[in-house]
Scaffold this active site. Sequence first.
Site, PDB file in Angstrom:
ATOM      1  N   HIS A 227      43.309 -18.053  23.425  1.00 54.74           N
ATOM      2  CA  HIS A 227      41.576 -18.118  22.787  1.00 54.74           C
ATOM      3  C   HIS A 227      41.210 -19.326  22.491  1.00 54.74           C
ATOM      4  CE1 HIS A 227      38.069 -16.932  20.619  1.00 54.74           C
ATOM      5  NE2 HIS A 227      38.194 -15.815  21.409  1.00 54.74           N
ATOM      6  N   ARG A 270      38.001 -16.447  26.468  1.00 52.24           N
ATOM      7  CA  ARG A 270      39.191 -16.235  27.152  1.00 52.24           C
ATOM      8  C   ARG A 270      38.895 -15.847  28.400  1.00 52.24           C
ATOM      9  NH1 ARG A 270      40.595 -10.743  23.738  1.00 52.24           N
ATOM     10  NH2 ARG A 270      38.595 -10.588  22.559  1.00 52.24           N
ATOM     11  N   LYS A 273      36.262 -12.977  30.137  1.00 55.70           N
ATOM     12  CA  LYS A 273      35.157 -12.604  29.071  1.00 55.70           C
ATOM     13  C   LYS A 273      34.139 -13.422  29.050  1.00 55.70           C
ATOM     14  CE  LYS A 273      36.044 -10.234  25.880  1.00 55.70           C
ATOM     15  NZ  LYS A 273      36.175  -9.413  24.763  1.00 55.70           N
ATOM     16  N   ASP A 276      29.851 -17.438  25.805  1.00 53.29           N
ATOM     17  CA  ASP A 276      29.030 -17.339  24.371  1.00 53.29           C
ATOM     18  C   ASP A 276      28.894 -19.009  23.904  1.00 53.29           C
ATOM     19  OD1 ASP A 276      28.907 -17.363  21.739  1.00 53.29           O
ATOM     20  OD2 ASP A 276      30.244 -15.622  21.328  1.00 53.29           O
ATOM     21  N   CYS A 278      28.901 -20.199  21.062  1.00 53.47           N
ATOM     22  CA  CYS A 278      29.831 -21.009  20.129  1.00 53.47           C
ATOM     23  C   CYS A 278      30.865 -21.582  20.687  1.00 53.47           C
ATOM     24  CB  CYS A 278      30.384 -19.996  18.995  1.00 53.47           C
ATOM     25  SG  CYS A 278      31.179 -18.683  19.550  1.00 53.47           S
ATOM     26  N   TYR A 279      31.437 -21.193  21.899  1.00 55.06           N
ATOM     27  CA  TYR A 279      32.532 -21.731  22.590  1.00 55.06           C
ATOM     28  C   TYR A 279      32.291 -23.078  23.104  1.00 55.06           C
ATOM     29  CZ  TYR A 279      34.653 -17.164  22.167  1.00 55.06           C
ATOM     30  OH  TYR A 279      34.915 -15.961  21.700  1.00 55.06           O
ATOM     31  N   ASP A 331      24.393 -16.860  20.678  1.00 56.75           N
ATOM     32  CA  ASP A 331      25.389 -16.602  21.597  1.00 56.75           C
ATOM     33  C   ASP A 331      25.029 -16.590  23.232  1.00 56.75           C
ATOM     34  OD1 ASP A 331      26.948 -15.081  23.285  1.00 56.75           O
ATOM     35  OD2 ASP A 331      27.560 -13.460  21.903  1.00 56.75           O
ATOM     36  N   ASP A 338      21.781 -16.990  14.361  1.00 50.97           N
ATOM     37  CA  ASP A 338      22.506 -16.838  13.091  1.00 50.97           C
ATOM     38  C   ASP A 338      22.978 -18.349  13.079  1.00 50.97           C
ATOM     39  OD1 ASP A 338      25.396 -17.263  14.218  1.00 50.97           O
ATOM     40  OD2 ASP A 338      24.735 -15.620  15.193  1.00 50.97           O
ATOM     41  N   HIS A 341      26.142 -19.602  15.034  1.00 56.43           N
ATOM     42  CA  HIS A 341      26.255 -19.901  16.179  1.00 56.43           C
ATOM     43  C   HIS A 341      25.154 -21.023  16.383  1.00 56.43           C
ATOM     44  CE1 HIS A 341      27.500 -16.093  17.564  1.00 56.43           C
ATOM     45  NE2 HIS A 341      28.081 -16.818  18.358  1.00 56.43           N
TER      46      HIS A 341
END
Length: 414
Positions: A227, A270, A273, A276, A278-279, A331, A338, A341
Amino acid sequence: MSAATAPRIARSSEEFTDNGVVTLTSIEQKRIEDIIKQACSLFEPPLSEPNLFRDRHYQYLKKGLHHLSDAYECLDASRPWICYWILHGLELLDEPVPDSLASDVCAFLKLCQCPDGGFGGGPGQQAHLAPTYAAVNALCILGTEESYAVIDREKLQSFLYRIKQPNGDFCMHQGGETDVRSAYCAASVASLTYIMEPKLFEGTADWVVSCQNWEGGIGGVPGMEAHGGYTFCGLAALVILRKERMLDLQRLLRWVVNRQMRFEGGFQGRTNKLVDGCYSFWQAGLLPLLHRSLMNEGDQALSEQRWMFHQEALQEYLLMCCQHVAGGLLDKPGKARDFYHTCYCLSGLSVAQHFCKDGLSKDTIVGKESNALQPTHPIYNIDPDKVARALVHFSKLGIPTRVCPADEPDKLNP
Ligand SMILES: CC(C)=CCC/C(C)=C/CC/C(C)=C/COP(=O)(O)OP(=O)(O)O
Ligand SMILES: [Zn+2]
């Protein structure tokens, strides 16, 4: 390069379906691609230049330091994180924090510090490595004598010894879980505040390396699915400990570059999935660390201009799909904004804009030059100058000497 003409990495997932099998995952993936397509259609010419909503993000972050909505009640055990996310967002936007507000943050974080060392998620809460990491980062971002003085380094060191495990890893808190996050949080705060000694990290590198799995990325504990969050923590911890060569870096590189989504341009956390925002930091932030590690291994083929991911595609995803019109980032389109993020989308945007190797730098800014953010430190994810200042300040104080080091470890975690 304009957003409309930027080359996409590849095509949508539909074009890769060769056996026609439809799964819940493929349906969800297709739904997200449709949403992304719709969000990007707003940038068709002549509105082709994606713009960073600098002032709206600034207003959103500034307000968060004074007032939080009811939605943040569930983060009552993560209050130092909120300070860090906001302060780091502000520094990326190059927005200074007024002195009186900085003092208020120091006073608040002091209340979160525990009598036996380390920081809790709020005043009176148990010491925990995650808010400890966030509090130390927040105080180093403020970078004043007052903020440095908040940290009780001797007690922080004994907190780390208390949660250290015989196998080299750390518990997140006394009696709590162990995973790769803890190795990074411990190594980060210990190195930034200059309380690191070899004994404290005995066995830690071996433990982190045992979490690299069959995919090439790093899982939370040995044998777990790789992850992005854990992989960043694992590699950054090893870079701090100067042991990153113990990993199979080529397999790690192969894993992370395949996490950049061919249609969306952002990263997934991952395999199989969804993208997003934040990645953009947890995954794309691995590339500067890998670049440096592979350079130290003597890799001659490394670029002098670019990280090994599609920097423009990530910027486009962030600018076109992750900005809330009223400020703050998110995201993916349709999700709420938020502070978490906002912090990690901006951090990832900064990584994607600024390449730096051996003091040589090259900027790749999608859209107007005014979209450029401040750079961020690849290990600590705070302003690189603030890292340097903290190291100068704390190294002058020397490493605390404990009265009886052998008595401390595992006293409360036999
Ligand atoms: C410094 C520190 C404490 C770092 C934390 C790193 C980090 C973000 C870890 C993520 C942990 C995790 C299992 C997320 C899965 O979420 P999910 O299943 O909701 O998301 P996914 O579908 O994208 O995998
Ligand atoms: Zn996220």
